[in-house]
Design a protein around this motif. Sequence first.
Motif, PDB file in Angstrom:
ATOM      1  N   SER A 203       0.811  -1.218   0.000  1.00  0.00           N
ATOM      2  CA  SER A 203       0.000   0.000   0.000  1.00  0.00           C
ATOM      3  C   SER A 203       0.844   1.268   0.000  1.00  0.00           C
TER       4      SER A 203
ATOM      5  N   ASP B 118       3.300   1.927  -1.782  1.00  0.00           N
ATOM      6  CA  ASP B 118       3.734   2.238  -3.146  1.00  0.00           C
ATOM      7  C   ASP B 118       2.675   2.984  -3.955  1.00  0.00           C
ATOM      8  N   HIS B 119       1.437   2.975  -3.493  1.00  0.00           N
ATOM      9  CA  HIS B 119       0.324   3.386  -4.333  1.00  0.00           C
ATOM     10  C   HIS B 119       0.400   4.829  -4.806  1.00  0.00           C
ATOM     11  N   ALA B 120       0.821   5.733  -3.934  1.00  0.00           N
ATOM     12  CA  ALA B 120       0.773   7.155  -4.262  1.00  0.00           C
ATOM     13  C   ALA B 120       1.738   7.516  -5.388  1.00  0.00           C
TER      14      ALA B 120
ATOM     15  N   PRO C  39       1.948   4.096 -10.021  1.00  0.00           N
ATOM     16  CA  PRO C  39       0.631   3.643 -10.490  1.00  0.00           C
ATOM     17  C   PRO C  39       0.564   2.135 -10.714  1.00  0.00           C
ATOM     18  N   ASP C  40       1.696   1.536 -11.117  1.00  0.00           N
ATOM     19  CA  ASP C  40       1.666   0.101 -11.417  1.00  0.00           C
ATOM     20  C   ASP C  40       1.839  -0.767 -10.170  1.00  0.00           C
ATOM     21  N   CYS C  41       1.668  -0.151  -8.996  1.00  0.00           N
ATOM     22  CA  CYS C  41       1.602  -0.917  -7.744  1.00  0.00           C
ATOM     23  C   CYS C  41       0.207  -0.833  -7.119  1.00  0.00           C
ATOM     24  N   ARG C  42      -0.687  -0.113  -7.763  1.00  0.00           N
ATOM     25  CA  ARG C  42      -2.019   0.089  -7.210  1.00  0.00           C
ATOM     26  C   ARG C  42      -2.913  -1.138  -7.416  1.00  0.00           C
ATOM     27  N   PRO C  43      -3.890  -1.335  -6.525  1.00  0.00           N
ATOM     28  CA  PRO C  43      -4.789  -2.494  -6.646  1.00  0.00           C
ATOM     29  C   PRO C  43      -5.474  -2.586  -7.996  1.00  0.00           C
ATOM     30  N   GLU C  44      -5.846  -1.414  -8.568  1.00  0.00           N
ATOM     31  CA  GLU C  44      -6.542  -1.421  -9.860  1.00  0.00           C
ATOM     32  C   GLU C  44      -5.657  -2.002 -10.964  1.00  0.00           C
TER      33      GLU C  44
ATOM     34  N   VAL D 223      -0.713  -6.197  -0.858  1.00  0.00           N
ATOM     35  CA  VAL D 223      -1.193  -4.979  -1.511  1.00  0.00           C
ATOM     36  C   VAL D 223      -2.004  -4.080  -0.573  1.00  0.00           C
ATOM     37  N   ASP D 224      -2.520  -4.624   0.515  1.00  0.00           N
ATOM     38  CA  ASP D 224      -3.335  -3.833   1.433  1.00  0.00           C
ATOM     39  C   ASP D 224      -2.607  -3.477   2.733  1.00  0.00           C
TER      40      ASP D 224
END
Length: 219
Positions: free
Chosen positions: A125, A127-129, A132-137, A161-162
């Motif tokens: 989580s 990495d998300h900000a 982009p290629d680490c986001r859940p989507e 991922v969470d």
Amino acid sequence: MSKVVAVVSGGMDSATLLYHLIDAGHDVRAISINYGQRHVKELDYARQLCDKVGVPQIVADLSAINPLFGANSLSGREIEIPEGHYAEENMKLTVVPNRNMILLSVSIAWAISQECVAVAYGAHSGDHAIYPDCRPEFAAAMDQAAKLCDWSAVELWRPFVDIDKGDIAQRGSELGVPYELTWTCYKGLAEHCGKCGACVERKEAFAKHGLVDPTAYMA
């Protein structure tokens, strides 16, 4: 027991992932990727980790595509690695365009050839900000693509991922992950610089749960 490919970079997250999968009883094999990264020494740590647990490893040499990634500080050499926290805008200089899609695609191809049911990677989580290629989507889309790209469907596992890197470090501590055999620093010097975003996040990860940090930092 499932036959699984683990993407092992040599960093904290992938090291914990490797031990996590083994602890779950899976039949694991590892893939590491050379994409011409400045901190390519991380692959030496990946090898040591895999040797320690007796997991077969291959290194995919994608360094020839390095020029396609353009101007960024991680795969290029013209821009200096930014220092500071990942929350800062300058950390976007470390974004390698579409890196995870490329690395995961290669890993999925190998997984199919090895008749594995899944590819696992250590996106978390924190990495998300920035990435982009680490986001859940993104991970969900790649999971769907992996199930459609061949007659043999492969899943994309992302067990962290969470949660954030601090929670990953805590899980690794429970599993006995030898974090002294991991490499995080983006500068790729003799020791961790202690100032780049990756090093700052590493320090914070151990501190979150009061864990001992075995890393030698230059600052």
